[in-house]
Design a protein around this motif. Structure first.
Motif, PDB file in Angstrom:
ATOM      1  N   THR A 181     -21.361 -51.751  -8.063  1.00 44.82           N
ATOM      2  CA  THR A 181     -21.635 -52.621  -7.341  1.00 44.82           C
ATOM      3  C   THR A 181     -22.704 -52.716  -6.788  1.00 44.82           C
ATOM      4  O   THR A 181     -22.983 -50.970  -5.947  1.00 44.82           O
ATOM      5  CB  THR A 181     -20.491 -53.469  -7.000  1.00 44.82           C
ATOM      6  N   ASP A 182     -23.790 -53.689  -6.117  1.00 44.31           N
ATOM      7  CA  ASP A 182     -24.565 -53.263  -5.345  1.00 44.31           C
ATOM      8  C   ASP A 182     -24.852 -52.741  -3.594  1.00 44.31           C
ATOM      9  O   ASP A 182     -25.070 -51.768  -3.427  1.00 44.31           O
ATOM     10  CB  ASP A 182     -25.345 -54.802  -5.043  1.00 44.31           C
ATOM     11  N   VAL A 183     -23.194 -53.291  -3.296  1.00 44.90           N
ATOM     12  CA  VAL A 183     -22.669 -52.057  -1.851  1.00 44.90           C
ATOM     13  C   VAL A 183     -21.394 -52.277  -2.029  1.00 44.90           C
ATOM     14  O   VAL A 183     -20.327 -53.149  -2.336  1.00 44.90           O
ATOM     15  CB  VAL A 183     -23.020 -53.470  -0.685  1.00 44.90           C
ATOM     16  N   PHE A 184     -20.884 -51.435  -1.728  1.00 43.04           N
ATOM     17  CA  PHE A 184     -19.471 -50.694  -1.645  1.00 43.04           C
ATOM     18  C   PHE A 184     -18.543 -50.443  -0.452  1.00 43.04           C
ATOM     19  O   PHE A 184     -19.825 -50.638   0.742  1.00 43.04           O
ATOM     20  CB  PHE A 184     -19.697 -48.794  -1.737  1.00 43.04           C
ATOM     21  N   VAL A 185     -17.227 -51.325   0.075  1.00 44.05           N
ATOM     22  CA  VAL A 185     -16.915 -52.150   1.372  1.00 44.05           C
ATOM     23  C   VAL A 185     -15.901 -52.102   1.201  1.00 44.05           C
ATOM     24  O   VAL A 185     -15.057 -51.942   0.067  1.00 44.05           O
ATOM     25  CB  VAL A 185     -17.720 -54.110   1.006  1.00 44.05           C
ATOM     26  N   VAL A 186     -15.724 -50.950   2.629  1.00 45.26           N
ATOM     27  CA  VAL A 186     -14.154 -50.541   2.959  1.00 45.26           C
ATOM     28  C   VAL A 186     -13.946 -51.720   4.277  1.00 45.26           C
ATOM     29  O   VAL A 186     -14.178 -51.628   5.222  1.00 45.26           O
ATOM     30  CB  VAL A 186     -14.139 -49.399   3.341  1.00 45.26           C
ATOM     31  N   GLU A 187     -13.606 -52.564   4.267  1.00 46.74           N
ATOM     32  CA  GLU A 187     -12.653 -53.155   5.595  1.00 46.74           C
ATOM     33  C   GLU A 187     -12.673 -52.645   6.013  1.00 46.74           C
ATOM     34  O   GLU A 187     -12.518 -53.009   7.288  1.00 46.74           O
ATOM     35  CB  GLU A 187     -12.044 -55.209   4.550  1.00 46.74           C
TER      36      GLU A 187
ATOM     37  N   GLN B 165     -12.750 -43.101  14.127  1.00 54.09           N
ATOM     38  CA  GLN B 165     -12.136 -44.802  14.619  1.00 54.09           C
ATOM     39  C   GLN B 165     -13.443 -45.386  13.396  1.00 54.09           C
ATOM     40  O   GLN B 165     -13.554 -46.765  13.788  1.00 54.09           O
ATOM     41  CB  GLN B 165     -12.483 -45.368  16.190  1.00 54.09           C
ATOM     42  N   ALA B 166     -13.536 -45.179  12.133  1.00 54.03           N
ATOM     43  CA  ALA B 166     -14.175 -45.166  11.386  1.00 54.03           C
ATOM     44  C   ALA B 166     -13.625 -45.844  10.632  1.00 54.03           C
ATOM     45  O   ALA B 166     -12.728 -46.394   9.727  1.00 54.03           O
ATOM     46  CB  ALA B 166     -15.153 -44.701  10.342  1.00 54.03           C
ATOM     47  N   VAL B 167     -13.356 -47.169  10.634  1.00 53.77           N
ATOM     48  CA  VAL B 167     -12.726 -48.789  10.416  1.00 53.77           C
ATOM     49  C   VAL B 167     -13.679 -49.178   8.943  1.00 53.77           C
ATOM     50  O   VAL B 167     -12.673 -49.665   7.852  1.00 53.77           O
ATOM     51  CB  VAL B 167     -11.819 -49.871  11.002  1.00 53.77           C
ATOM     52  N   PHE B 168     -14.349 -49.979   9.805  1.00 54.72           N
ATOM     53  CA  PHE B 168     -15.504 -50.782   8.633  1.00 54.72           C
ATOM     54  C   PHE B 168     -16.557 -49.782   7.598  1.00 54.72           C
ATOM     55  O   PHE B 168     -17.202 -48.650   8.890  1.00 54.72           O
ATOM     56  CB  PHE B 168     -15.510 -52.114   9.162  1.00 54.72           C
ATOM     57  N   TYR B 169     -16.762 -49.404   7.039  1.00 54.95           N
ATOM     58  CA  TYR B 169     -17.820 -49.536   5.519  1.00 54.95           C
ATOM     59  C   TYR B 169     -18.378 -50.082   4.891  1.00 54.95           C
ATOM     60  O   TYR B 169     -17.703 -51.047   4.184  1.00 54.95           O
ATOM     61  CB  TYR B 169     -17.112 -48.155   5.556  1.00 54.95           C
TER      62      TYR B 169
ATOM     63  N   PRO C 224     -11.519 -53.489  11.754  1.00 59.89           N
ATOM     64  CA  PRO C 224     -11.511 -54.352  10.419  1.00 59.89           C
ATOM     65  C   PRO C 224     -12.730 -55.371  10.305  1.00 59.89           C
ATOM     66  O   PRO C 224     -12.767 -56.684  11.062  1.00 59.89           O
ATOM     67  CB  PRO C 224     -10.694 -53.968  10.458  1.00 59.89           C
ATOM     68  N   ARG C 225     -13.410 -55.498   9.283  1.00 64.59           N
ATOM     69  CA  ARG C 225     -14.250 -56.583   8.970  1.00 64.59           C
ATOM     70  C   ARG C 225     -14.679 -57.202   8.038  1.00 64.59           C
ATOM     71  O   ARG C 225     -14.430 -56.131   6.965  1.00 64.59           O
ATOM     72  CB  ARG C 225     -14.675 -56.457  10.174  1.00 64.59           C
TER      73      ARG C 225
END
Length: 413
Positions: free
Chosen positions: A95-101, A119-123, A146-147
């Motif tokens: 995928t163009d962007v790998f997301v971990v909400e 505390q790396a929650v969103f990536y 988270p977001r």
């Protein structure tokens, strides 16, 4: 809290890509690992953090066992273990962007030290893919809550990742150009050295041939027939021609030494009169000097060489009973302007475009029946260019030729 040993048992390490060997070679080909921060990359991470509204943005390169942070906006360190990196997972995604909400509820990252300790929650990470299709690393952002990522932010992240790769390529290209330039410089120095050695070694045998021809004429002239004398004259003339050719080559390759000469203050009239005296003109010739005498600040040695070549050509390539040469000189601002006009043979229009090429000749004989070697004018242009000037030529076949050139004034402190 889990101990470090126990925690590592729960970390899901990112898989190794099938093309890892080639991918690592691609990463290292850019020579960016362990380099210092650069403003161009830092500007991109600052912009990325602003667009995505995150406290952290990174440009990463995935090495064998570490994630090197070429730019780290919002963090104080520049590398982290690959086994616990989010980017190690991101480079495997198509995928163009790998997301971990929310990494806290994602099985791959819930026990990751970056999640539990930092505390790396969103990536969100966009792969840095080069033209050969290898994933070098990522342009990524982190948040402590988270977001989600909007479609607009996703497009921006992808576009900026593309620009990061462009920067990688530009630096790689510049490195290659600098390496090629250095190699050319070394080869040029070798060529200069070779040309100098060979030229000097050839000059002595040529001088001996000229002297021997004269001695044979003097000692055996009364017993030689006309054809034999003609052969001796041919040997002598050919030796002179080759000697001039060698001198021209040496002059051409030693222009750097001439340019490096210290600038001097001198009068334009004195310079031109010295040139005329050096040329030792023994034919019917009228040379008109500039009306105004200018106190010049310039590289005198280089200017002398230019004038000797141009005025010498006006003398050699002239088929008129009386040669006429007009020389003009004036200054404007920080530039000196010169012109040398003659009433010589002229040059065909189709030959003007390559007249300054090394070894470029128009194939005509001078007034002494000798063919030019195409070195002098090339040397002239090289000198003028290095003096910060330009040269142009105007010519009419059978009427004459005018050279106009300029050089920059050299300020003497």
């Amino acid at each position: 809290m889990d101990s470090p040993t126990k925690r590592k048992q729960y970390v899901i390490k990112p898989p190794i890509p099938s093309d890892e060997k080639q991918r690592l070679a691609a990463v290292r080909s850019y020579h960016l690992l362990d380099t210092l921060p650069e403003k161009d990359f830092d500007n991109i991470t600052a912009l990325t953090a602003s667009i995505c509204d995150t406290p952290i943005a990174l440009v990463t390169l995935l090495d064998t066992d570490r994630n090197f942070l070429k730019s780290h906006y919002g963090l104080a360190f520049n590398e982290a273990p690959r086994d616990t990196s989010f980017c190690g997972h991101a480079i495997l995604e198509e995928t163009d962007v790998f997301v971990v909400e929310d990494a806290r509820i994602d099985p791959r990252f819930e026990k990751n030290p970056l999640t539990t300790n930092m505390q790396a929650v969103f990536y969100a990470g966009a792969r840095l893919v080069n033209s050969d299709g290898f994933s070098l690393g990522t342009l990524c952002v982190f948040d402590t809550k988270p977001r989600t990522i909007t479609s607009k932010q996703r497009r921006a992240l992808t576009a900026l990742a593309y620009q990061v790769v462009n920067l990688f390529e530009a630096r790689k290209h510049n490195r290659m150009l600098l390496a090629a330039q250095e190699e050319l410089k070394e080869r040029n120095e070798e060529l200069k050295s070779f040309a100098g050695i060979v030229s000097h070694d050839m000059k002595m045998p040529l001088a001996n041939m000229i002297i021997t021809s004269d001695m044979l004429h003097a000692k055996y002239g009364n017993v030689l027939d006309a054809q034999a004398k003609k052969y001796l004259d041919y040997i002598k003339q050919s030796s002179f021609t080759l000697s001039e050719y060698i001198s021209g080559l040496l002059e051409h390759y030693e222009t750097d030494k001439t340019i490096s000469s210290i600038a001097e203050t001198f009068d334009s009239q004195d310079l031109i009169e010295e040139i005329i005296e050096l040329l030792n003109i023994n034919i019917d010739c009228e040379i008109n000097l500039p009306e105004e005498n200018i106190e010049m600040q310039a590289n005198k040695s280089a200017l002398e060489q230019i004038f000797i070549n141009l005025v010498g050509n006006s003398l050699k390539y002239n088929d008129k009973d009386k040669i006429k040469i007009d020389i003009d000189c004036f200054e404007k601002d920080d530039v000196y302007y010169f012109s040398i006009s003659d009433n010589g043979m002229g040059i065909p229009e189709e030959e003007l475009s390559n007249i300054f090429d090394l070894f470029g000749t128009i194939g005509v004989l001078d007034r002494n029946g000798v063919k030019g070697n195409g070195i002098g004018l090339s040397t002239v242009k090289k000198l003028i260019t290095k003096l910060g000037g330009e040269i142009e030529i105007f010519s009419t076949l059978g009427v004459g030729t005018t050279f106009k050139f300029s050089i920059q004034k050299k300020i003497i402190v």
